[in-house]
Design an enzyme around this catalytic site. Structure first.
Site, PDB file in Angstrom:
ATOM      1  N   ARG A 154     -29.614   5.864  29.200  1.00  0.00           N
ATOM      2  CA  ARG A 154     -30.815   5.176  29.669  1.00  0.00           C
ATOM      3  C   ARG A 154     -31.958   6.172  29.819  1.00  0.00           C
ATOM      4  O   ARG A 154     -31.760   7.388  29.793  1.00  0.00           O
ATOM      5  CB  ARG A 154     -30.542   4.490  31.013  1.00  0.00           C
ATOM      6  CG  ARG A 154     -30.162   5.475  32.098  1.00  0.00           C
ATOM      7  CD  ARG A 154     -30.211   4.886  33.494  1.00  0.00           C
ATOM      8  NE  ARG A 154     -29.682   5.828  34.475  1.00  0.00           N
ATOM      9  CZ  ARG A 154     -30.333   6.884  34.958  1.00  0.00           C
ATOM     10  NH1 ARG A 154     -31.552   7.164  34.524  1.00  0.00           N
ATOM     11  NH2 ARG A 154     -29.762   7.684  35.841  1.00  0.00           N
ATOM     12  N   GLY A 184     -35.088   7.876  32.162  1.00  0.00           N
ATOM     13  CA  GLY A 184     -35.177   8.316  33.549  1.00  0.00           C
ATOM     14  C   GLY A 184     -34.282   9.506  33.856  1.00  0.00           C
ATOM     15  O   GLY A 184     -33.592  10.047  32.992  1.00  0.00           O
ATOM     16  N   GLN A 185     -34.310   9.888  35.124  1.00  0.00           N
ATOM     17  CA  GLN A 185     -33.564  11.050  35.595  1.00  0.00           C
ATOM     18  C   GLN A 185     -32.289  10.597  36.316  1.00  0.00           C
ATOM     19  O   GLN A 185     -31.722   9.571  35.971  1.00  0.00           O
ATOM     20  CB  GLN A 185     -34.470  11.883  36.515  1.00  0.00           C
ATOM     21  CG  GLN A 185     -35.707  12.447  35.818  1.00  0.00           C
ATOM     22  CD  GLN A 185     -35.383  13.596  34.879  1.00  0.00           C
ATOM     23  OE1 GLN A 185     -34.441  14.352  35.103  1.00  0.00           O
ATOM     24  NE2 GLN A 185     -36.174  13.737  33.805  1.00  0.00           N
ATOM     25  N   HIS A 217     -25.311   5.277  42.210  1.00  0.00           N
ATOM     26  CA  HIS A 217     -24.833   3.905  42.357  1.00  0.00           C
ATOM     27  C   HIS A 217     -23.629   3.921  43.287  1.00  0.00           C
ATOM     28  O   HIS A 217     -22.784   4.826  43.208  1.00  0.00           O
ATOM     29  CB  HIS A 217     -24.398   3.318  41.016  1.00  0.00           C
ATOM     30  CG  HIS A 217     -25.503   3.176  40.020  1.00  0.00           C
ATOM     31  ND1 HIS A 217     -26.627   2.409  40.242  1.00  0.00           N
ATOM     32  CD2 HIS A 217     -25.655   3.703  38.781  1.00  0.00           C
ATOM     33  CE1 HIS A 217     -27.415   2.463  39.183  1.00  0.00           C
ATOM     34  NE2 HIS A 217     -26.851   3.248  38.291  1.00  0.00           N
ATOM     35  N   LEU A 253     -34.981   1.442  38.313  1.00  0.00           N
ATOM     36  CA  LEU A 253     -34.695   0.851  37.010  1.00  0.00           C
ATOM     37  C   LEU A 253     -34.594   1.944  35.963  1.00  0.00           C
ATOM     38  O   LEU A 253     -35.188   3.015  36.073  1.00  0.00           O
ATOM     39  CB  LEU A 253     -35.745  -0.192  36.620  1.00  0.00           C
ATOM     40  CG  LEU A 253     -37.188   0.266  36.431  1.00  0.00           C
ATOM     41  CD1 LEU A 253     -37.461   0.560  34.964  1.00  0.00           C
ATOM     42  CD2 LEU A 253     -38.142  -0.818  36.913  1.00  0.00           C
ATOM     43  N   GLY A 254     -33.803   1.657  34.954  1.00  0.00           N
ATOM     44  CA  GLY A 254     -33.634   2.551  33.813  1.00  0.00           C
ATOM     45  C   GLY A 254     -33.171   1.718  32.640  1.00  0.00           C
ATOM     46  O   GLY A 254     -32.297   0.863  32.794  1.00  0.00           O
ATOM     47  N   GLY A 300     -30.604  -1.505  33.223  1.00  0.00           N
ATOM     48  CA  GLY A 300     -31.368  -2.469  34.009  1.00  0.00           C
ATOM     49  C   GLY A 300     -31.854  -1.924  35.330  1.00  0.00           C
ATOM     50  O   GLY A 300     -32.580  -0.921  35.363  1.00  0.00           O
ATOM     51  N   LEU A 301     -31.439  -2.540  36.438  1.00  0.00           N
ATOM     52  CA  LEU A 301     -32.016  -2.230  37.748  1.00  0.00           C
ATOM     53  C   LEU A 301     -30.930  -2.062  38.789  1.00  0.00           C
ATOM     54  O   LEU A 301     -29.796  -2.516  38.619  1.00  0.00           O
ATOM     55  CB  LEU A 301     -32.971  -3.354  38.181  1.00  0.00           C
ATOM     56  CG  LEU A 301     -32.340  -4.713  38.498  1.00  0.00           C
ATOM     57  CD1 LEU A 301     -32.014  -4.859  39.986  1.00  0.00           C
ATOM     58  CD2 LEU A 301     -33.237  -5.850  38.060  1.00  0.00           C
ATOM     59  N   CYS A 353     -34.310   9.974  40.887  1.00  0.00           N
ATOM     60  CA  CYS A 353     -35.191   9.664  39.753  1.00  0.00           C
ATOM     61  C   CYS A 353     -36.133  10.814  39.430  1.00  0.00           C
ATOM     62  O   CYS A 353     -37.204  10.621  38.853  1.00  0.00           O
ATOM     63  CB  CYS A 353     -35.968   8.375  40.014  1.00  0.00           C
ATOM     64  SG  CYS A 353     -34.900   6.968  40.367  1.00  0.00           S
TER      65      CYS A 353
END
Length: 209
Positions: free
Chosen positions: A69, A71-72, A76, A137-138, A149-150, A167
């Site tokens: 994805r 982003g950084q 999760h 999100l990514g 997604g998010l 992020c």
């Protein structure tokens, strides 16, 4: 309205779902229905495609998974809703910018239903309550179709966020809905789906596991 299949994966392993997303996107064709996958993940740090190692400060016993994805690095874990959006962007008439904006607005709308005032930021994707980040999100787009997604923080252990620069942002604090009220993840998940369907002009065609 466009039909979408909604799947609730429950508590899942990130790497397995990541591989399933890639396989789904590689195999889909012009008539493949769009899908939204909902899950909570076992604790994991995920590093974006161009993620920089310096943003991963002290992962400790939590695994780090390289993702494709944008982003950084992010975290999760249980108590966080992760929603993966497998959309045919051309069929929906969406550009990537529209998709990002729609995801942010759906999270803002979800939080507003609980009288939590949040907003996106022009300089950093995601959703914030003041200066504190509550939604991330990514995305990845392949052959005109999105995946990833998010994630929205509902009621979770926030300590792992202190082990990273979330992020890629320095000095940012991460928050969750539990700071404002007590609410069940299942209830918020239903509201998030309602907001996503409205935002992207979708209609749930059926629900599977």
């Amino acid at each position: 309205m466009h039909p979408v299949i909604i799947r609730d994966l429950g508590l899942s392993d990130y790497e397995a779902v990541f591989q399933d997303m890639q396989a789904f996107t590689a195999a889909r064709h012009a008539d493949t229905p769009d899908e939204i996958w909902l899950t909570e993940h076992h604790p994991v740090f995920t590093q974006g495609q161009a993620g920089k190692a310096e943003h991963l400060l002290a992962p400790g016993d939590i695994p780090v998974v390289q993702s494709d994805r944008g982003g950084q690095v992010t975290y999760h874990g249980p108590g966080q809703i992760t929603a993966y959006l497998m959309f045919d962007l051309r069929r929906l008439g969406l550009g990537v910018r529209n998709l990002v904006t729609g995801i942010e607005e759906a999270m803002v709308d979800t939080l507003a239903q609980y009288d939590i005032q949040a907003a996106p930021r022009a300089d950093a994707p995601g959703v914030y309550i003041g200066d504190d980040k509550i939604g991330s999100l990514g995305l990845r787009v392949r052959r005109g179709c999105s995946y990833h997604g998010l994630s929205l923080n509902v009621d979770m252990d926030l300590e792992p966020f202190s082990r990273i620069n979330p992020c890629g942002l320095f000095g940012i604090q991460v928050t969750h809905m539990a700071n404002s009220l007590s609410v069940s993840l299942e209830e918020v998940q239903r509201q998030l789906i309602t907001s996503l369907l409205k935002q992207f002009n979708l209609e749930a065609s059926k629900q599977d596991s």
